[in-house]
Design a protein around this motif. Structure first.
Motif, PDB file in Angstrom:
ATOM      1  N   THR A 213       0.829  -1.202   0.000  1.00  7.79           N
ATOM      2  CA  THR A 213       0.000   0.000   0.000  1.00  7.79           C
ATOM      3  C   THR A 213       0.865   1.254   0.000  1.00  7.79           C
ATOM      4  N   VAL A 214       1.900   1.266   0.831  1.00  8.06           N
ATOM      5  CA  VAL A 214       2.810   2.412   0.895  1.00  8.06           C
ATOM      6  C   VAL A 214       3.514   2.611  -0.444  1.00  8.06           C
ATOM      7  N   HIS A 215       3.898   1.505  -1.081  1.00  5.30           N
ATOM      8  CA  HIS A 215       4.533   1.603  -2.400  1.00  5.30           C
ATOM      9  C   HIS A 215       3.576   2.250  -3.405  1.00  5.30           C
ATOM     10  N   ALA A 216       2.302   1.865  -3.364  1.00  2.62           N
ATOM     11  CA  ALA A 216       1.317   2.453  -4.269  1.00  2.62           C
ATOM     12  C   ALA A 216       1.120   3.935  -3.972  1.00  2.62           C
ATOM     13  N   ILE A 217       1.134   4.300  -2.703  1.00  8.43           N
ATOM     14  CA  ILE A 217       1.013   5.709  -2.314  1.00  8.43           C
ATOM     15  C   ILE A 217       2.207   6.508  -2.833  1.00  8.43           C
ATOM     16  N   GLU A 218       3.391   5.954  -2.662  1.00  8.60           N
ATOM     17  CA  GLU A 218       4.606   6.652  -3.116  1.00  8.60           C
ATOM     18  C   GLU A 218       4.582   6.858  -4.628  1.00  8.60           C
ATOM     19  N   THR A 219       4.135   5.853  -5.368  1.00  2.20           N
ATOM     20  CA  THR A 219       4.056   5.963  -6.830  1.00  2.20           C
ATOM     21  C   THR A 219       3.091   7.062  -7.238  1.00  2.20           C
ATOM     22  N   GLU A 220       1.941   7.124  -6.562  1.00  7.24           N
ATOM     23  CA  GLU A 220       0.960   8.157  -6.888  1.00  7.24           C
ATOM     24  C   GLU A 220       1.466   9.544  -6.488  1.00  7.24           C
ATOM     25  N   CYS A 221       2.180   9.639  -5.379  1.00  2.35           N
ATOM     26  CA  CYS A 221       2.771  10.921  -4.985  1.00  2.35           C
ATOM     27  C   CYS A 221       3.746  11.403  -6.057  1.00  2.35           C
ATOM     28  N   ALA A 222       4.576  10.498  -6.535  1.00  2.00           N
ATOM     29  CA  ALA A 222       5.559  10.866  -7.564  1.00  2.00           C
ATOM     30  C   ALA A 222       4.860  11.345  -8.827  1.00  2.00           C
ATOM     31  N   ARG A 223       3.742  10.735  -9.155  1.00  6.45           N
ATOM     32  CA  ARG A 223       3.008  11.135 -10.352  1.00  6.45           C
ATOM     33  C   ARG A 223       2.511  12.573 -10.238  1.00  6.45           C
ATOM     34  N   HIS A 224       2.267  13.006  -9.004  1.00  9.73           N
ATOM     35  CA  HIS A 224       1.793  14.375  -8.781  1.00  9.73           C
ATOM     36  C   HIS A 224       2.928  15.333  -8.407  1.00  9.73           C
ATOM     37  N   GLY A 225       4.177  14.875  -8.482  1.00  2.00           N
ATOM     38  CA  GLY A 225       5.303  15.725  -8.142  1.00  2.00           C
ATOM     39  C   GLY A 225       5.433  16.008  -6.660  1.00  2.00           C
ATOM     40  N   LEU A 226       4.994  15.056  -5.824  1.00  2.00           N
ATOM     41  CA  LEU A 226       5.011  15.226  -4.377  1.00  2.00           C
ATOM     42  C   LEU A 226       6.033  14.299  -3.729  1.00  2.00           C
ATOM     43  N   MET A 227       6.535  14.709  -2.580  1.00  2.00           N
ATOM     44  CA  MET A 227       7.378  13.849  -1.773  1.00  2.00           C
ATOM     45  C   MET A 227       6.525  13.150  -0.721  1.00  2.00           C
ATOM     46  N   MET A 228       6.907  11.933  -0.368  1.00  3.00           N
ATOM     47  CA  MET A 228       6.220  11.198   0.679  1.00  3.00           C
ATOM     48  C   MET A 228       7.153  11.046   1.870  1.00  3.00           C
ATOM     49  N   LEU A 229       6.663  11.416   3.043  1.00  2.96           N
ATOM     50  CA  LEU A 229       7.421  11.258   4.281  1.00  2.96           C
ATOM     51  C   LEU A 229       6.747  10.151   5.084  1.00  2.96           C
ATOM     52  N   PHE A 230       7.433   9.015   5.227  1.00  3.64           N
ATOM     53  CA  PHE A 230       6.841   7.827   5.840  1.00  3.64           C
ATOM     54  C   PHE A 230       7.337   7.627   7.269  1.00  3.64           C
ATOM     55  N   ALA A 231       6.413   7.229   8.144  1.00  2.00           N
ATOM     56  CA  ALA A 231       6.772   6.855   9.519  1.00  2.00           C
ATOM     57  C   ALA A 231       5.908   5.671   9.926  1.00  2.00           C
ATOM     58  N   ASP A 232       6.524   4.648  10.495  1.00  2.00           N
ATOM     59  CA  ASP A 232       5.811   3.435  10.879  1.00  2.00           C
ATOM     60  C   ASP A 232       5.191   3.600  12.263  1.00  2.00           C
ATOM     61  N   THR A 233       3.904   3.284  12.368  1.00  2.00           N
ATOM     62  CA  THR A 233       3.208   3.420  13.654  1.00  2.00           C
ATOM     63  C   THR A 233       3.322   2.163  14.522  1.00  2.00           C
ATOM     64  N   HIS A 234       3.736   1.046  13.932  1.00  2.00           N
ATOM     65  CA  HIS A 234       3.820  -0.254  14.613  1.00  2.00           C
ATOM     66  C   HIS A 234       2.480  -0.665  15.224  1.00  2.00           C
ATOM     67  N   ASP A 235       1.387  -0.065  14.733  1.00  2.00           N
ATOM     68  CA  ASP A 235       0.053  -0.344  15.272  1.00  2.00           C
ATOM     69  C   ASP A 235      -0.004  -0.138  16.786  1.00  2.00           C
ATOM     70  N   ASP A 236       0.799   0.793  17.273  1.00  2.00           N
ATOM     71  CA  ASP A 236       0.856   1.113  18.696  1.00  2.00           C
ATOM     72  C   ASP A 236       0.293   2.517  18.893  1.00  2.00           C
ATOM     73  N   PRO A 237      -0.746   2.697  19.706  1.00  2.00           N
ATOM     74  CA  PRO A 237      -1.374   4.011  19.858  1.00  2.00           C
ATOM     75  C   PRO A 237      -0.416   5.112  20.302  1.00  2.00           C
ATOM     76  N   VAL A 238       0.516   4.797  21.193  1.00  2.00           N
ATOM     77  CA  VAL A 238       1.465   5.808  21.666  1.00  2.00           C
ATOM     78  C   VAL A 238       2.384   6.241  20.524  1.00  2.00           C
ATOM     79  N   GLN A 239       2.922   5.267  19.805  1.00  2.00           N
ATOM     80  CA  GLN A 239       3.777   5.567  18.658  1.00  2.00           C
ATOM     81  C   GLN A 239       2.990   6.273  17.560  1.00  2.00           C
ATOM     82  N   GLU A 240       1.747   5.872  17.379  1.00  2.00           N
ATOM     83  CA  GLU A 240       0.899   6.484  16.356  1.00  2.00           C
ATOM     84  C   GLU A 240       0.745   7.982  16.614  1.00  2.00           C
TER      85      GLU A 240
END
Length: 343
Positions: free
Chosen positions: A77-104
């Motif tokens: 899913t993240v790969h698909a998001i990054e591809t679509e961002c690139a198509r629009h000339g946007l940068m993607m800044l990714f951070a993993d939440t680890h499905d943990d509410p505190v980290q999220e």
């Protein structure tokens, strides 16, 4: 210095079209996008991103807060998001939440402090919904991805109930009356919806729901392995198992192998999520395939609409999934039962 006008001449389009392609401010045909991007590469044009950001108070960066490092589905899913961002000339800044509410919450705050234009979030099962509260309080353009969790946000996910119902109904069509389900994290919308689909399929077939056959695999392979073993240890074990994500399908396969149970001769096994190697397992896995590419693309498109129109009506979309019949369900050589068409 190469100017936007030079790119327009090379691509044989107007300067405004080049601007729309580079800024993602208007829908442009794929052929035109390719022509502009090729002209940019050939001429070595460098957009003045800083000037655009200052002029429009935008950074042309989208934040992505998703638990992807341990989940193959979310990685795609993240790969698909990054591809679509690139198509629009946007940068993607990714951070993993680890499905943990505190980290999220920490991740959402960090992305906000880095002035991203908007955030794509697959929310955790946090009962306090702290991250969602932060996003709402600060009026951050947001799209919830996969897990449709709250009103007041744009959301895009997959149709879980009907898909799961179709998969379990397929097992019932093979004559199975005791079907176990290995569910994911409770509290996640995807988990609850798939459980609803499982129960609806049983109800439609006039089969009694047995809560001993619904076990928690915590959305990971090891917990699912233990959950599958607990199903096998029941006084009357199931004759078929449905695992509610790809990692749990793998865990169930490990448990069946440990127990010496042959699939599908002694136990049918199906799963939610297709993955690259599902067609190479023996037996080949029958699964629900999610439209990962379309999900990532639509999430970015919805977020760009929200950034451009902060007060517009919120949208909630469901994308259809696909039933992929192979032979772990009992269909010989992947030939489905009558009335079920393979893809």
């Amino acid at each position: 210095m190469v100017k936007m006008e030079d790119v327009a001449r090379r691509a044989r389009v107007s300067t405004s079209t080049v601007s729309h392609v580079l800024n993602g401010t208007r829908k442009v045909s794929a052929q035109t996008v390719d022509a502009v991007q090729q002209a940019v590469r050939e001429l070595g044009y460098i957009p003045n991103t800083l000037a655009r950001s200052l002029a429009r108070s935008r950074t042309y960066t989208l934040g992505v807060a998703i638990s992807a490092l341990s989940n193959h589905y979310f990685s795609e899913t993240v790969h698909a998001i990054e591809t679509e961002c690139a198509r629009h000339g946007l940068m993607m800044l990714f951070a993993d939440t680890h499905d943990d509410p505190v980290q999220e919450l920490r991740v959402v705050e960090a992305l906000h402090h880095r002035r991203v234009d908007g955030i794509l979030l697959a929310p955790s099962s946090d009962p306090e919904r702290a991250a969602l509260g932060y996003l709402r309080t600060h009026a951050i353009p947001t799209v919830l991805v996969d897990r449709l969790a709250a009103e007041g946000f744009d959301q895009v996910g997959v149709e879980n109930r009907a898909s799961t119902q179709a998969l379990v109904t397929h097992l019932i069509g093979h004559g199975h009356q005791r079907i176990g389900m290995i569910a994911g994290h409770r509290g996640l919308s995807t988990t609850e919806e798939r459980i609803e689909g499982y129960r609806q399929a049983l109800s439609d077939a006039n089969l009694r729901f047995d809560d001993r056959l619904l076990v928690n695999g915590q959305s990971n392979s090891e917990s699912a392995r233990r959950a599958a073993l607990s199903l096998l240890a029941l006084p009357v074990p199931p004759t078929a198992i449905m695992a509610a994500n790809n990692l749990m399908t793998i865990g169930a396969m490990q448990a069946l192998r440990e127990a010496g149970v042959q699939v599908p001769d002694q136990m049918a096994l199906v799963g939610f999520d297709d993955f690259d190697w599902a067609d190479f397992f023996l037996p080949r896995l029958s699964v629900i395939a999610q439209p990962v590419k379309a999900l990532g693309e639509r999430a970015v498109q919805l977020l760009l609409q929200r950034i451009d129109d902060p007060e517009g009506e919120r949208q909630s979309e469901r994308l259809p999934a696909t039933l992929r019949i192979r032979n772990s369900c009992g269909c010989p050589s992947g030939v489905p039962l009558k009335g079920i068409e393979p893809t």
